[in-house]
Every structure is written in C-alpha cells, then in structure tokens.
Scaffold this active site. Structure first.
Site, PDB file in Angstrom:
ATOM      1  N   LYS A 170       9.741  40.303 -14.280  1.00 41.12           N
ATOM      2  CA  LYS A 170       8.651  39.739 -14.479  1.00 41.12           C
ATOM      3  C   LYS A 170       7.784  39.926 -13.604  1.00 41.12           C
ATOM      4  CE  LYS A 170       9.807  35.462 -12.269  1.00 41.12           C
ATOM      5  NZ  LYS A 170      10.819  34.386 -12.034  1.00 41.12           N
ATOM      6  N   ASP A 191       0.621  -1.302   0.052  1.00 38.68           N
ATOM      7  CA  ASP A 191      -0.309  -0.100  -0.355  1.00 38.68           C
ATOM      8  C   ASP A 191       1.307   1.398   0.147  1.00 38.68           C
ATOM      9  OD1 ASP A 191       1.499   0.176   2.670  1.00 38.68           O
ATOM     10  OD2 ASP A 191      -0.813   0.858   3.336  1.00 38.68           O
ATOM     11  N   GLN A 192       1.876   1.035  -0.472  1.00 42.17           N
ATOM     12  CA  GLN A 192       3.523   2.314  -0.577  1.00 42.17           C
ATOM     13  C   GLN A 192       3.553   2.750   0.845  1.00 42.17           C
ATOM     14  OE1 GLN A 192       4.942   2.910  -3.791  1.00 42.17           O
ATOM     15  NE2 GLN A 192       3.879   0.762  -3.959  1.00 42.17           N
ATOM     16  N   GLU A 193       3.592   1.848   1.917  1.00 48.35           N
ATOM     17  CA  GLU A 193       3.859   2.606   3.034  1.00 48.35           C
ATOM     18  C   GLU A 193       5.313   2.413   2.870  1.00 48.35           C
ATOM     19  OE1 GLU A 193       2.488   0.492   7.094  1.00 48.35           O
ATOM     20  OE2 GLU A 193       0.704   1.700   6.873  1.00 48.35           O
TER      21      GLU A 193
END
Length: 338
Positions: free
Chosen positions: A204, A46-48
């Site tokens: 700018k 789960d990408q922990e």
C-alpha cells in the site's frame, strides 16, 4: 521452613475482565485461590489518578495487569502510580503485564522534529519501579531494546495457528496468509510457516496518515481463502480496503486475524459492512459492546497464555516455551470449538 508466597495480581481499570480471567486460570493451575489484590484505583474530581492498596504486599512478587489502551494516558498513569504505590509498600518485585503496549507505534523518528514516545514511556515505566515487562505482539520488536530490564514479548501467532487449524480444518490447503503491508511480512511469514500455507503481500502507498492511496497484491490469490494477519486494527480502513482488493484479485473469501482490536471511530461499522467473512481479535484490549455484538467479529481469549507466562516468570521457567505448539495446545484445550 518458610512457604513460597504465591504470585499476586493487581489491576487497574483498563481491562478488569482479562485480569479476573488470568486470576481464574492461575487458580486452576496452582490449585489454590489466586485473587486480585484488593485496591482502589480512582480519580479525583480533576481526574488525577489515586491508588490505595488495601492488602499487605511487603516482600511479594507483584504482577500489575494493565493494558495502555484507550484512554491511553489515563491507563498509563494508573500503571505508573500503581507501581509507585507497590514499590513504596516494599513489594519484592514488580512486573508490569501490559497485554497491549500503547505508544508502540511511535518507535522511531519518521519525520524531522517528532518524538520517540515509546522510549519515553519505557523510561517512565522503569522510573516508576517496574522491574520486568510482559507484553504481547509489540508493534515493533525493537522496543524491547528501549528497556534495560527484561521484556517478555508473547506472540499471538501460535494461538492464531491453532484457531486456523480448527476453523479451516476441512480446507486448510486453500488457506493463504496475507500481510496487509510490507512492514508486517515477518509476522505473516511466521504464521504461514506454522500452518504450512503460502504467503501474499498487499503493498500500500499512503499519501498521509490514516489514508491509503493505492494497493497492489503481490502473489496469486485466485480461489484462495485469504487470511490477513496484523498486530493492530485501529479504524479498519486499510483492512477493509485490503479485503476488497483481495476479492477483486480473485480470492474466494477473506478473513482477518488481528492481535489488538483498537477498533476506534467507525471501525466496527466498517467491519460489519465489509466483504470480510470474519475478523478474529484477542481480548488484550477490553472489547466494547458494539465489538461483542458485531456478527463477523470473534474474540480469542489471551488469559490462558498470559496466566501461564506469569507463572513461568514467577517460578523461573522458560517463557519462550509458550511459542511451541505442544506447550500451547493443552493450555488452549477446548477454546476453539466451532
């Protein structure tokens, strides 16, 4: 007599080539092998983020090398979790070496109901057990004040000055340093002073973020080799437009020296097709393959100055001495060949 322990390096996944290059330089300086601490920094499904350190670090002086570049949140979490793992393993001192400090552009409330994310990140780093920060060209130097721990901010200007002297040695009198906006004048002035060059400014007006409405050049750039200096190049829209405006105002050629090559989205394509003769960046952010392949992008290594700064922190000597050309020249010997 107990022996003095060597400084120990550990890295996440943000910029492994830079961490390895720093370790090699430190090994060369110390005359002993300074390797990266064996660890795994991985993701669950789960990408922990999960970190496991395989070596004993009790009582060690630890340096975590990790830029918080894209993917910024993943790399920041890796840094925090690595620090927590080291603190819980009784490391004596933890220094975060963050060559590129992400979230630095959110250093103040520019409008109502906006965050100061740089301060939030500072709080998280300290809470994770980090006791010292070493970084390069903070977007806003006041971020040092967001921390209650020492923050060493290295500058790329002295390295750029050495490179400019080498690459423009036959035409140094024609070089003019240009700040791409009013906010970057102090940075550009510092470099101009080092190479004794005049200074111009591109003013700018932005209508909204990421969009530049109009540009005006303050200063006479006729016949000059203009060198635009900035700390971050993201989508390169402003940079390429500024280069065109300078040529329209009579500049002979335009180059750019940018510390952090974020180079997201269409940046590399824009730079390749732009009127700029060269863009020089450092490797604080790991260059992608398109960046390496771009014909007019050149990369200067930061490992020499970062390795020396780590050694200076470790043995308690001056880090600011690295801003002086006599100290820096030998560190970068042989790096700026044509």
């Amino acid at each position: 007599m107990p022996t003095t322990p060597e400084p120990k390096l550990i890295t996440g996944n943000a910029n492994k080539p830079l961490a390895n290059a720093i370790a090699r330089r430190m090994s060369m300086h110390r005359g002993v092998n300074v390797g990266l601490v064996d660890a795994r920094v991985e993701r669950f499904n789960d990408q922990e983020v999960f970190v496991e350190v395989y070596e004993n670090v009790r009582g060690e002086d630890m340096f975590i090398v990790q830029s918080t570049s894209n993917p910024a949140n993943d790399n920041l979490m890796e840094l925090l979790i690595m620090s927590d793992a080291l603190r819980r393993s009784s490391a004596k001192r933890i220094t975060a070496v963050i060559p590129y400090f992400g979230y630095a552009r959110q250093d103040r409330r520019s409008k109502a109901r906006t965050p100061i994310s740089a301060k939030l990140v500072a709080n998280m780093l300290v809470e994770a057990g980090i006791e010292r920060i070493l970084t390069m060209d903070l977007h806003a130097t006041q971020i040092q004040g967001f921390f209650d721990i020492p923050v060493d901010n290295l500058y790329a200007a002295p390295i750029f000055a050495l490179d400019i002297r080498e690459h423009f040695r036959d035409s140094l009198d024609d070089v003019m340093i240009v700040s791409p906006d009013v906010g970057g004048v102090a940075r550009a002035r510092e470099l101009a002073k080092r190479i004794e060059a005049p200074l111009a400014i591109v003013d700018k007006r932005r209508e909204k973020a990421g969009e530049v409405a109009e540009m005006t050049v303050i200063g006479d750039v006729t016949g000059k080799k203009c060198v635009i200096v900035d700390d971050i190049c993201d989508t390169a829209g402003t940079l390429c437009k500024a280069a065109q405006v300078l040529l329209d105002q009579g500049a002979a050629e335009v180059h750019a020296y940018i510390t952090h090559g974020v180079l997201s989205g269409p940046a590399v394509e824009r730079i390749t097709n732009s009127v700029m003769k060269s863009l020089v960046i450092t490797d604080t952010i790991q260059p992608t393959d398109p960046v390496k392949a771009a014909p007019n992008i050149r990369i200067i290594p930061t490992a020499p100055i970062l390795a020396q700064a780590i050694l200076n922190i470790w043995n308690g000597t001056s880090v600011s001495s690295l801003f002086d050309t006599p100290t820096l020249e030998p560190i970068y010997e042989g790096q700026f060949g044509h």
